[in-house]
Design a protein around this motif. Sequence first.
Motif: not given
Lengths: 268, 287
Positions: A25-30, A33-45
Amino acid sequence: MSPRGALETGATWLLALLWISPLLYALWAAFHPAAFAVTFDPFAPLTLENFGEALARAPFPRYMLNTFILVTMLLAAQFVLCTLAAYAFARYRFKGADIAFALVLVQLMIAPEILIVENYATLAHLGLVDTILGIGLPYMASAFGIFLLRQAFKSTPKELEEAARLEGCSTLGVLWRVYVPLARPTYLAYGLVSVSHHWNTFLWPLVVTNSVETRPLTVGLGVFGAPESGVDWSVVSAATLLSVAPLMLAFLLFQRQFVQSFMRAGIR
Amino acid sequence: MRHVIGWLLLTPAAILLIAFTYWPIGATVADSLFSRGNPIRPSRFIGLENYALMADDPIFWQVLWNNALFALGTIPASIALALMMALMVNRALPGRALARMAFFTPTILPMIAVANIWLFFYTPDIGLIDQIAGLIGLPGHNWLGDPDTVLGAIIVMTVWKEAGFFMIFYLAALQTIPPELWEAARLEGAARWTYFRRILFPLLMPTTLFVLINAILNSFKLVDHLFILTKGGPDNASNLLLYYIFETAFSFFDTTYAATLTVVLLLVLAVLSLVQYVVLDKRIHYR
């Protein structure tokens, strides 16, 4: 595989995944972009912006250098001091050796950070507050290092020492040419344990340091990540990963040695 | 001659050990017998007055109680999990190295980094736990701000960090147990649970004791996470002894009372080492 075996394998995988998920999760957040911090969209940039932001807000390279200086200096001093003391305990049955060794073991239980009040006062007397040397000094004579090396030296055959003496080696010559080379695995184990321990300590360095030039990574991260600092979550994740990255990489590369060293060492 | 050389070799380490371990232990005890000094009234000898003060200090008792709860909450859970993990990855299974790595990795992270990561899980409403709870319609909760849940939240995090460390000791111990034992037990018709309870667990007892002592020690030494997560709050609900000592000395600048509290911590550690020395065979704890 039997159904029971498959079930156990599945349970193991599930627990392993659960265990590693806070880090994933920490890897994901880092890296998002902040907007995706809790939205797990596989296509997030993907982005490196959080790392840039963390570096712009606090001098992490400097902190890393401080930590690096701290652990290297400390390890070098520990190797020298513990080698000499361990050699004395292993090969010289000097008067008072048993009592002295028992006293050394006291430090296994009562680490210098338990005595923060008095040790801080001592450092202040020595004028070493807010120095990297001050963080390291109380840990240089490590009971744990003395103990491990004493074990290693004791298992070295005495005949080797006698042979070296006949060749004309002095006391320190024997130590350097016979005992130290044969104890190399112990030095490696102790080194890994010491470096990872002191890379991670927080309380004592927090008390000792109060400037950017001396602060190690843990303290820098503590100041940075404090909730009142109001830095956004993705940036804190990036900073956290930056701080643990060197040790983490070393661990991933030398996993086997790490685990074996920790096992050998028992006590951190 | 050997006496002289022996002591000479020991001298550099001895000086530092005296300066940063033995001297401060003595100085702590001595300081606890003095009053808090200030520029107008210098510190003076007051005997056991600080101890009387401590006995009347509700925060001291709460902190001690919290430490007991913290130990009780973290230790059995992390030992049970460590044993389970060790049994899980001690058998052949695909992805075994990965599973071991997943269990062990939290161990090498600094507690500060762990607290940073978990802080966000526990943040009310926007934190990960509340977001997930929200999906199934549960209301948000201030996990770290509620005196009833704060210690529990910290316990869960600590178990996550420590279980993998204890796992490696169980793994090492399991590898010394001959597989014939299980074969024999199976021939006798023993169920797996019986084998575990009657044979495996007793054989692992030295490891369990070793891990237990270390876990108790850690529960008194480890307070880094409090700096990030709670600062001992709310209202001291998550305060632990070493953190209270730090606060007393470096926030309230009452060094003599901090020394008094340190004496208690030293006593706890002394009792633990005595237990370790008496209960455990030397070979077990200093392998």
